[in-house]
Design an enzyme around this catalytic site. Structure first.
Site, short mmCIF file in Angstrom:
data_model
loop_
_atom_site.label_atom_id
_atom_site.label_comp_id
_atom_site.label_asym_id
_atom_site.label_seq_id
_atom_site.Cartn_x
_atom_site.Cartn_y
_atom_site.Cartn_z
N TYR A 26 3.70 7.76 -1.32
CA TYR A 26 4.41 6.95 -0.75
C TYR A 26 5.75 6.93 -1.23
CZ TYR A 26 -0.08 4.47 0.64
OH TYR A 26 -1.25 4.09 1.13
N LEU A 70 -5.80 6.46 -4.25
CA LEU A 70 -4.87 7.72 -4.57
C LEU A 70 -5.91 8.92 -4.65
CD1 LEU A 70 -2.30 9.03 -4.30
CD2 LEU A 70 -2.09 8.40 -6.78
N LYS A 113 -6.26 -12.20 -7.09
CA LYS A 113 -7.05 -11.75 -8.58
C LYS A 113 -6.14 -12.87 -9.67
CE LYS A 113 -9.53 -9.25 -9.61
NZ LYS A 113 -11.01 -9.35 -9.75
N ASN A 130 -5.53 1.02 -13.85
CA ASN A 130 -6.08 2.03 -12.55
C ASN A 130 -7.10 2.64 -13.17
OD1 ASN A 130 -3.31 1.18 -11.72
ND2 ASN A 130 -4.00 2.27 -9.93
N ARG A 137 4.82 1.74 0.68
CA ARG A 137 4.20 0.42 0.67
C ARG A 137 5.12 -0.64 0.43
NH1 ARG A 137 -0.27 -0.06 -4.06
NH2 ARG A 137 -1.67 1.04 -2.60
N PRO A 138 4.82 -1.67 1.49
CA PRO A 138 5.99 -2.79 1.35
C PRO A 138 5.76 -3.44 0.06
CG PRO A 138 4.61 -2.97 3.51
CD PRO A 138 3.99 -1.79 2.62
N THR A 160 -7.31 -7.35 -13.47
CA THR A 160 -6.62 -6.30 -13.29
C THR A 160 -5.18 -6.32 -13.91
OG1 THR A 160 -5.15 -5.16 -11.65
CG2 THR A 160 -6.13 -7.38 -10.93
N ILE A 179 -20.90 -13.48 -2.81
CA ILE A 179 -20.70 -14.71 -4.18
C ILE A 179 -19.97 -15.93 -3.69
CG2 ILE A 179 -20.12 -12.89 -5.94
CD1 ILE A 179 -17.17 -13.73 -5.40
N SER A 192 -2.97 -8.76 -5.79
CA SER A 192 -2.68 -9.18 -7.08
C SER A 192 -2.65 -10.79 -7.25
CB SER A 192 -1.61 -8.47 -7.81
OG SER A 192 -0.47 -8.54 -6.84
N GLU A 243 -2.51 -5.67 -12.55
CA GLU A 243 -1.48 -6.18 -11.36
C GLU A 243 -1.04 -7.47 -11.43
OE1 GLU A 243 -2.30 -3.89 -7.80
OE2 GLU A 243 -3.50 -2.53 -8.73
P1 NAD Z 1 -14.58 -1.96 -4.96
O1 NAD Z 1 -13.94 -2.36 -3.73
O2 NAD Z 1 -15.06 -0.59 -5.20
O3 NAD Z 1 -16.09 -2.69 -5.18
C1 NAD Z 1 -15.97 -4.06 -4.76
C2 NAD Z 1 -17.59 -4.31 -4.54
O4 NAD Z 1 -17.70 -5.65 -4.36
C3 NAD Z 1 -18.23 -3.58 -3.41
O5 NAD Z 1 -19.58 -3.33 -3.91
C4 NAD Z 1 -18.32 -5.01 -2.42
O6 NAD Z 1 -19.44 -4.58 -1.42
C5 NAD Z 1 -18.53 -5.95 -3.21
N1 NAD Z 1 -18.25 -7.38 -2.51
C6 NAD Z 1 -16.80 -7.57 -2.04
N2 NAD Z 1 -16.94 -9.00 -1.85
C7 NAD Z 1 -18.15 -9.52 -2.05
C8 NAD Z 1 -18.53 -10.61 -1.86
N3 NAD Z 1 -18.07 -11.45 -1.27
N4 NAD Z 1 -19.79 -11.14 -2.53
C9 NAD Z 1 -20.29 -10.07 -3.23
N5 NAD Z 1 -19.94 -8.85 -3.23
C10 NAD Z 1 -18.82 -8.57 -2.69
O7 NAD Z 1 -13.86 -2.47 -6.32
P2 NAD Z 1 -13.71 -1.85 -7.74
O8 NAD Z 1 -12.84 -0.83 -7.63
O9 NAD Z 1 -15.15 -1.26 -8.24
O10 NAD Z 1 -13.37 -3.03 -8.62
C11 NAD Z 1 -14.29 -4.06 -9.24
C12 NAD Z 1 -13.49 -4.97 -10.08
O11 NAD Z 1 -12.53 -4.33 -10.98
C13 NAD Z 1 -12.58 -6.11 -9.09
O12 NAD Z 1 -12.76 -7.27 -9.30
C14 NAD Z 1 -11.21 -5.32 -9.07
O13 NAD Z 1 -10.29 -6.28 -9.13
C15 NAD Z 1 -11.13 -4.88 -10.62
N6 NAD Z 1 -10.40 -3.80 -11.26
C16 NAD Z 1 -10.20 -2.53 -10.39
C17 NAD Z 1 -9.50 -1.43 -10.91
C18 NAD Z 1 -9.36 -0.33 -10.37
O14 NAD Z 1 -8.54 0.73 -10.36
N7 NAD Z 1 -10.29 0.20 -9.15
C19 NAD Z 1 -8.71 -1.73 -12.05
C20 NAD Z 1 -8.87 -3.03 -12.69
C21 NAD Z 1 -9.61 -4.02 -12.31
P1 TYD Z 2 -3.84 2.89 -5.29
O1 TYD Z 2 -4.87 3.98 -5.71
O2 TYD Z 2 -4.14 2.23 -3.95
O3 TYD Z 2 -3.99 1.82 -6.51
P2 TYD Z 2 -2.93 0.47 -6.62
O4 TYD Z 2 -2.17 0.27 -5.74
O5 TYD Z 2 -4.11 -0.36 -7.00
O6 TYD Z 2 -2.14 1.05 -8.04
O7 TYD Z 2 -2.58 3.62 -5.65
C1 TYD Z 2 -2.23 4.18 -6.74
C2 TYD Z 2 -0.86 4.42 -6.48
O8 TYD Z 2 -0.75 5.66 -5.54
C3 TYD Z 2 -0.01 3.47 -5.76
O9 TYD Z 2 1.32 3.58 -6.68
C4 TYD Z 2 0.40 3.80 -4.42
C5 TYD Z 2 0.15 5.34 -4.50
N1 TYD Z 2 -0.63 5.93 -3.22
C6 TYD Z 2 0.02 6.98 -2.47
O10 TYD Z 2 1.14 7.20 -2.92
N2 TYD Z 2 -0.61 7.39 -1.34
C7 TYD Z 2 -1.62 6.92 -0.91
O11 TYD Z 2 -2.23 7.62 0.30
C8 TYD Z 2 -2.33 5.88 -1.84
C9 TYD Z 2 -3.47 5.61 -1.29
C10 TYD Z 2 -1.51 5.29 -2.91
#
Ligand code: NAD
Ligand code: TYD
Length: 353
Positions: A216, A199, A163, A188, A291-292, A133, A59, A160, A135
């Site tokens: 953690y 997680l 984002k 999440n 986690r810090p 997100t 992107i 965060s 976050e």
């Molecule tokens: P993910 O890490 O699984 O996937 C990210 C995708 O983006 C990957 O396919 C990666 O190859 C692609 N990507 C990374 N950098 C890129 C770049 N520079 N150009 C093009 N493609 C690129 O993430 P996800 O969990 O699917 O999250 C998707 C979106 O939703 C993110 O913006 C994240 O901040 C947001 N989000 C995620 C969660 C969650 O719980 N996973 C919750 C709320 C919001």
């Molecule tokens: P994660 O799935 O990394 O999502 P986020 O940090 O974006 O919320 O983690 C979810 C929660 O689980 C978060 O409070 C961190 C905790 N966690 C563990 O306790 N152990 C682990 O190995 C991981 C990856 C996360």
């Protein structure tokens, strides 16, 4: 009509592409850089579909963006592409700034130029939907009310913060240039095709492999979980009917402590795929260093999207978690495909202490 998604080979973007094609006839183009988190195996079943196109790229590549926008003439962009893992952002924040901030800026500029070249009707119907997100709002104490759309932004991790920066850019491109944007801030997610550094998939796979289930700190941090397919339906609804310039919080009213989540996964596995020695998977739970800057609690107030757009999640945490555990048990080949050497190295480095 066509829509363009970025990051459609990731966890949420991949689920979104699959759901879109299973429910709608409109073509969808997927631009993805295929970082460690991107996986085309997720999209194998739609590879030969005439309504689907994959473009490998970043992107942050303005020339490529110009080319794709001119070629496919999308009526909407859905921006999923991001670096998304908090722990990785702590080890190396640079990529997060590059993709989440600079990449979003480059995408916005390319989209603005493309949008300005449209006729008036196409211009007013166009949408740029930015997927963000909860976050960005920071952390809550136990007795704070859940995040609403008017909460202050107080991001605490490099993830965060990056984002939050991207959300601000999207907002400014609307207020300053009139770009028709929508932003969703979701809690999440969990479900199929989730990369096993997060997680829930990590715990399922570690349990089955007989490895430690790392919690953690004290495991009392709270996250508000939403099944990924419900997030996808919320995004489709916001795209369809959301008010331009508005933000929508998306969540499932499912606050759980991490220890509770891990314990529930263990119980489901005890039932669906018991250990040979008859001992519960819960025996594998291990407390590791926190986690810090670990945010204590996230919780989403999802009343606005329900009231104004009539969206509600279909799954409870119980039904969604069961579906997720079953999916991982039945899709070992997808798991083997993503757990590359690079991923194993991450596990070794991150969980060493
Ligand atoms: P993910 O890490 O699984 O996937 C990210 C995708 O983006 C990957 O396919 C990666 O190859 C692609 N990507 C990374 N950098 C890129 C770049 N520079 N150009 C093009 N493609 C690129 O993430 P996800 O969990 O699917 O999250 C998707 C979106 O939703 C993110 O913006 C994240 O901040 C947001 N989000 C995620 C969660 C969650 O719980 N996973 C919750 C709320 C919001
Ligand atoms: P994660 O799935 O990394 O999502 P986020 O940090 O974006 O919320 O983690 C979810 C929660 O689980 C978060 O409070 C961190 C905790 N966690 C563990 O306790 N152990 C682990 O190995 C991981 C990856 C996360």
């Amino acid at each position: 009509m066509t829509v363009l998604v970025t990051g459609g080979a990731g966890f949420i973007g991949g689920n979104f592409v699959l759901d879109w094609l299973s429910q709608l006839d409109e073509p969808i183009v997927n631009l993805d850089k295929l970082t460690y988190a991107g996986n085309l195996q997720t999209l194998a079943e739609v590879e030969g579909d005439d309504r689907y196109r994959f473009v490998h790229g970043d992107i942050g590549d303005r020339e490529l963006l110009n080319k794709i926008l001119n070629e496919y003439q999308p009526r909407a962009i859905l921006n999923f592409a991001a670096e998304s893992h908090v722990d990785r952002s702590i080890h190396g924040p640079g990529e997060f700034i590059q993709t989440n901030v600079v990449g979003t800026f480059t995408l916005l500029e390319a989209v603005r130029a493309y949008w300005l070249g449209q006729d008036d009707q196409a211009k007013s119907a166009f949408r740029f939907l930015h997927v963000s997100t909860d976050e960005v709002y920071g952390t809550l104490s136990a007795d704070d009310a859940p995040f609403t759309e008017t909460n202050r932004y107080e991001p605490n991790s490099p993830y965060s913060a990056s984002k939050a920066a991207s959300d601000h850019l999207v907002r400014a491109w609307h207020h300053t240039y009139g770009l028709p944007v929508l932003t969703t801030n979701c809690s999440n997610n969990y479900g199929p095709y989730h990369f096993p550094e997060k997680l829930i998939p990590l715990v399922i796979l570690h349990a089955l492999a007989g490895k430690a289930l790392p919690i953690y700190g004290d495991g009392q941090q709270v996250r508000d979980w939403l099944y990924v397919k419900d997030h996808c339906s919320a995004i489709r609804r916001v795209l369809e009917a959301g008010t331009v310039g508005e933000t929508y919080n998306v969540g499932g009213w499912n606050e759980k402590t991490n220890l509770d989540v891990v314990t529930r996964i263990c119980s489901l596995l005890d039932e669906l795929s018991p250990r040979q020695d008859g001992i519960s998977y819960a025996q594998q739970i291990t407390y590791v260093q926190d986690r810090p800057g670990h945010d204590r609690r996230y919780a989403i107030d999802a009343r606005k999207i329900e009231r104004t757009l009539g969206w509600k999640p279909a799954e409870t945490f119980e039904t969604g978690l069961r579906k997720t555990v079953v999916w991982y048990l039945e899709n070992q080949s997808w798991v083997e495909g993503v757990t590359s050497g690079q991923y194993r190295q991450w596990l070794e480095t991150h969980y060493r202490g």
